[in-house]
Motif scaffolding. Structure first.
Motif, PDB file in Angstrom:
ATOM      1  N   ARG A   1       0.752  -1.118  -0.112  1.00  0.00           N
ATOM      2  CA  ARG A   1       0.095  -0.050   0.157  1.00  0.00           C
ATOM      3  C   ARG A   1       0.962   1.203   0.356  1.00  0.00           C
ATOM      4  NH1 ARG A   1      -5.363  -2.309   1.654  1.00  0.00           N
ATOM      5  NH2 ARG A   1      -4.945  -4.155   2.293  1.00  0.00           N
ATOM      6  N   THR A   2       1.621   1.194   0.987  1.00  0.00           N
ATOM      7  CA  THR A   2       2.843   2.295   0.796  1.00  0.00           C
ATOM      8  C   THR A   2       3.316   2.798  -0.124  1.00  0.00           C
ATOM      9  OG1 THR A   2       3.123   2.139   3.296  1.00  0.00           O
ATOM     10  CG2 THR A   2       4.632   3.155   2.215  1.00  0.00           C
ATOM     11  N   ALA A   3       3.989   1.331  -1.434  1.00  0.00           N
ATOM     12  CA  ALA A   3       4.383   1.330  -3.009  1.00  0.00           C
ATOM     13  C   ALA A   3       3.672   2.651  -3.381  1.00  0.00           C
ATOM     14  CB  ALA A   3       5.194   0.410  -2.826  1.00  0.00           C
ATOM     15  N   GLN A   4       2.014   1.748  -3.210  1.00  0.00           N
ATOM     16  CA  GLN A   4       1.257   2.575  -4.551  1.00  0.00           C
ATOM     17  C   GLN A   4       1.655   4.273  -4.119  1.00  0.00           C
ATOM     18  OE1 GLN A   4      -2.640   1.165  -4.235  1.00  0.00           O
ATOM     19  NE2 GLN A   4      -2.135  -0.435  -5.423  1.00  0.00           N
ATOM     20  N   CYS A   5       1.927   4.444  -2.682  1.00  0.00           N
ATOM     21  CA  CYS A   5       1.501   6.065  -2.550  1.00  0.00           C
ATOM     22  C   CYS A   5       2.763   6.564  -3.252  1.00  0.00           C
ATOM     23  CB  CYS A   5       1.552   6.040  -1.013  1.00  0.00           C
ATOM     24  SG  CYS A   5       1.520   8.081  -0.483  1.00  0.00           S
ATOM     25  N   LEU A   6       4.132   5.583  -2.628  1.00  0.00           N
ATOM     26  CA  LEU A   6       5.261   6.609  -3.447  1.00  0.00           C
ATOM     27  C   LEU A   6       5.343   5.688  -4.726  1.00  0.00           C
ATOM     28  CD1 LEU A   6       7.504   4.837  -0.973  1.00  0.00           C
ATOM     29  CD2 LEU A   6       6.893   7.160  -1.048  1.00  0.00           C
ATOM     30  N   THR A   7       4.517   5.528  -5.110  1.00  0.00           N
ATOM     31  CA  THR A   7       4.308   5.523  -7.065  1.00  0.00           C
ATOM     32  C   THR A   7       4.006   6.976  -7.043  1.00  0.00           C
ATOM     33  OG1 THR A   7       4.803   3.160  -7.427  1.00  0.00           O
ATOM     34  CG2 THR A   7       3.433   4.315  -8.993  1.00  0.00           C
ATOM     35  N   ALA A   8       2.235   6.609  -6.765  1.00  0.00           N
ATOM     36  CA  ALA A   8       1.863   8.258  -7.025  1.00  0.00           C
ATOM     37  C   ALA A   8       3.140   9.662  -6.829  1.00  0.00           C
ATOM     38  CB  ALA A   8       0.699   8.524  -5.962  1.00  0.00           C
ATOM     39  N   ALA A   9       3.691   9.744  -5.706  1.00  0.00           N
ATOM     40  CA  ALA A   9       4.562  10.511  -5.586  1.00  0.00           C
ATOM     41  C   ALA A   9       5.647  10.404  -7.064  1.00  0.00           C
ATOM     42  CB  ALA A   9       5.453  10.731  -4.640  1.00  0.00           C
ATOM     43  N   ARG A  10       6.228   9.400  -6.962  1.00  0.00           N
ATOM     44  CA  ARG A  10       7.494   9.333  -8.090  1.00  0.00           C
ATOM     45  C   ARG A  10       6.871   9.857  -9.552  1.00  0.00           C
ATOM     46  NH1 ARG A  10       9.454   3.976 -10.124  1.00  0.00           N
ATOM     47  NH2 ARG A  10       7.231   4.244 -11.425  1.00  0.00           N
ATOM     48  N   ASN A  11       5.105  10.083  -9.758  1.00  0.00           N
ATOM     49  CA  ASN A  11       4.406  10.437 -10.772  1.00  0.00           C
ATOM     50  C   ASN A  11       4.383  11.312 -10.955  1.00  0.00           C
ATOM     51  OD1 ASN A  11       4.641   7.465 -11.750  1.00  0.00           O
ATOM     52  ND2 ASN A  11       2.530   7.159 -10.665  1.00  0.00           N
ATOM     53  N   ALA A  12       4.215  12.360  -9.129  1.00  0.00           N
ATOM     54  CA  ALA A  12       3.915  13.525  -9.342  1.00  0.00           C
ATOM     55  C   ALA A  12       4.859  13.957  -8.641  1.00  0.00           C
ATOM     56  CB  ALA A  12       3.378  13.839  -7.819  1.00  0.00           C
ATOM     57  N   GLY A  13       6.234  14.248  -9.478  1.00  0.00           N
ATOM     58  CA  GLY A  13       7.212  14.664  -9.103  1.00  0.00           C
ATOM     59  C   GLY A  13       7.247  15.234  -8.451  1.00  0.00           C
ATOM     60  N   GLU A  14       7.124  14.461  -7.156  1.00  0.00           N
ATOM     61  CA  GLU A  14       7.926  14.370  -6.364  1.00  0.00           C
ATOM     62  C   GLU A  14       9.192  13.857  -5.116  1.00  0.00           C
ATOM     63  OE1 GLU A  14       4.385  15.545  -3.218  1.00  0.00           O
ATOM     64  OE2 GLU A  14       3.613  13.791  -3.331  1.00  0.00           O
ATOM     65  N   LEU A  15       9.301  12.390  -5.786  1.00  0.00           N
ATOM     66  CA  LEU A  15      10.988  11.607  -5.861  1.00  0.00           C
ATOM     67  C   LEU A  15      11.196  11.821  -6.915  1.00  0.00           C
ATOM     68  CD1 LEU A  15       8.563   8.508  -3.806  1.00  0.00           C
ATOM     69  CD2 LEU A  15       9.784  10.209  -2.859  1.00  0.00           C
ATOM     70  N   ALA A  16      12.178  11.575  -7.600  1.00  0.00           N
ATOM     71  CA  ALA A  16      13.112  11.078  -8.412  1.00  0.00           C
ATOM     72  C   ALA A  16      12.753  10.358  -9.767  1.00  0.00           C
ATOM     73  CB  ALA A  16      14.829  11.479  -8.299  1.00  0.00           C
TER      74      ALA A  16
END
Lengths: 238, 238
Positions: B148-163
């Motif tokens: 579940r957390t990985a999904q949130c981090l994937t969304a963060a990456r797609n939103a440009g919040e992660l590299a």
């Protein structure tokens, strides 16, 4: 070893026998607490493993609480010595000293098939059911290990392995908080995966990625601490 | 509530009473396991807290092992729902959803004065003394929370919040390994410090530091996920 040795412990050999028995009790106690924790470990089982007759426990320790406290102290010192041995190894660069410690810790868990974890982590987890006097003692052990680790990270920063604005004390605390979680998970999963994922991600995260990537330098060189190594070529996570 | 209700549990009201009692037992069980762990929690104490007479435990659960397994399942589901509630909140950017979860988790520990930790972490730590059937169950709970957390981090990456090259699955595993260590330490030290240090350092480490720093944008905007926030101005650790 019988409890009668304790009545003579003022003189030579009986004193040695007393010390040996006490030592055997401590070894069995540390094994029990790293594997099963405090609440699930019975004194009778520890006495039996150490070959000490039931009923003679109080010849060696004034209370179960004092016994537990002694086990925490011994484990803390054993681990502090392990940290010092690695962090004081000037044949390696500071970050490679940390890597060597991590490899040693992995091997330590593998040796017991990932059944034994960290005594301080186990008792920390169980504090809700333990004598309150252990709370400060356990917290101070973590502070001690963190301080030693922070020194190593300061050396890494001075050697250019970390960014100049890295905060060694904070990174050391972050490391020990997470490392205890990794020990827990590796014990649960009975494999090295969580220990390795945590340590590799931590190292990849803190290691300075923008410094000059020079030619490969043998880590055993005394100059290793001042020279960049190939590992710096690894991109940072995230 | 008396054990006699259980003999009538095929029909209306007695069935409700049976369910209520079973529910009360589960609540008392979860409280005991989050605070003291499995080995230090007696069934008698749990029955007493739930107001259920001694001896009627087996009307509700076929064994202590089955009871423990049910508590793990309930706690896992409760926590999965909490994660979903936060990670599904599209009013916040993905990383701010994670921040909201972390704030909620902090508040959850503070509510019980840092006496209660994570049931799954406690039992994971104690596995050396628990029924072997719990091992896979506990490991799978972590995998579920991580997914579940990985999904949130994937969304963060797609939103440009992660590299762009961030690895959400690996970062989620790193997070959950370390977070359980942070819960352990906050319970030991009886304060929020370790939880906060771990989460803040984790977030500062993963958050992309090289993206455009725009003007402050209200997080409640539905566009928050696509717009940079001030937090990006924070330099990465290390």
């Amino acid at each position: 070893m019988s409890s009668t040795t304790t009545t003579l412990r003022k003189s030579g050999r009986p004193q040695a026998a007393y010390s040996e028995t006490r030592e055997a009790l401590c070894r069995a106690g540390v094994a029990a607490l790293t594997e099963r924790g405090f609440s699930a470990s019975g004194i009778d089982e520890i006495l039996s493993k150490a070959g000490v007759p039931k009923g003679s426990f109080y010849h060696y320790f004034r209370s179960k609480e004092a016994f537990g406290s002694e086990l925490i102290r011994r484990y803390a010192n054993y681990f502090a010595a392990k940290l010092d041995r690695h962090f004081g190894n000037e044949l390696l660069s500071p970050l490679n000293r940390l890597r060597a410690f991590l490899g040693d810790a992995e091997a330590g868990m593998a040796r017991y098939d990932f059944r034994r974890g960290c005594l301080v982590g186990n008792l920390g987890q169980e504090m809700g059911a333990l004598p309150e006097s252990y709370r400060d003692q356990l917290a101070e052990v973590f502070l001690d290990w963190q301080a030693r680790t922070a020194q190593c990270l300061t050396a890494a920063r001075n050697a250019g392995e970390l960014a100049p604005d890295a905060d060694p004390a904070r990174l050391a605390e972050f490391f020990w908080i997470g490392w205890e979680g990794a020990v827990l998970r590796s014990k649960l999963e009975r494999n090295v995966g969580p220990l390795r994922l945590f340590s590799q991600t931590f190292l990849a995260t803190i290691e300075r990625s923008d410094r000059f990537i020079g030619p490969f330098v043998d880590d055993r060189s005394r100059k290793a601490a001042q020279t960049p190594s190939r590992r710096a070529a690894r991109p940072p996570r995230g």
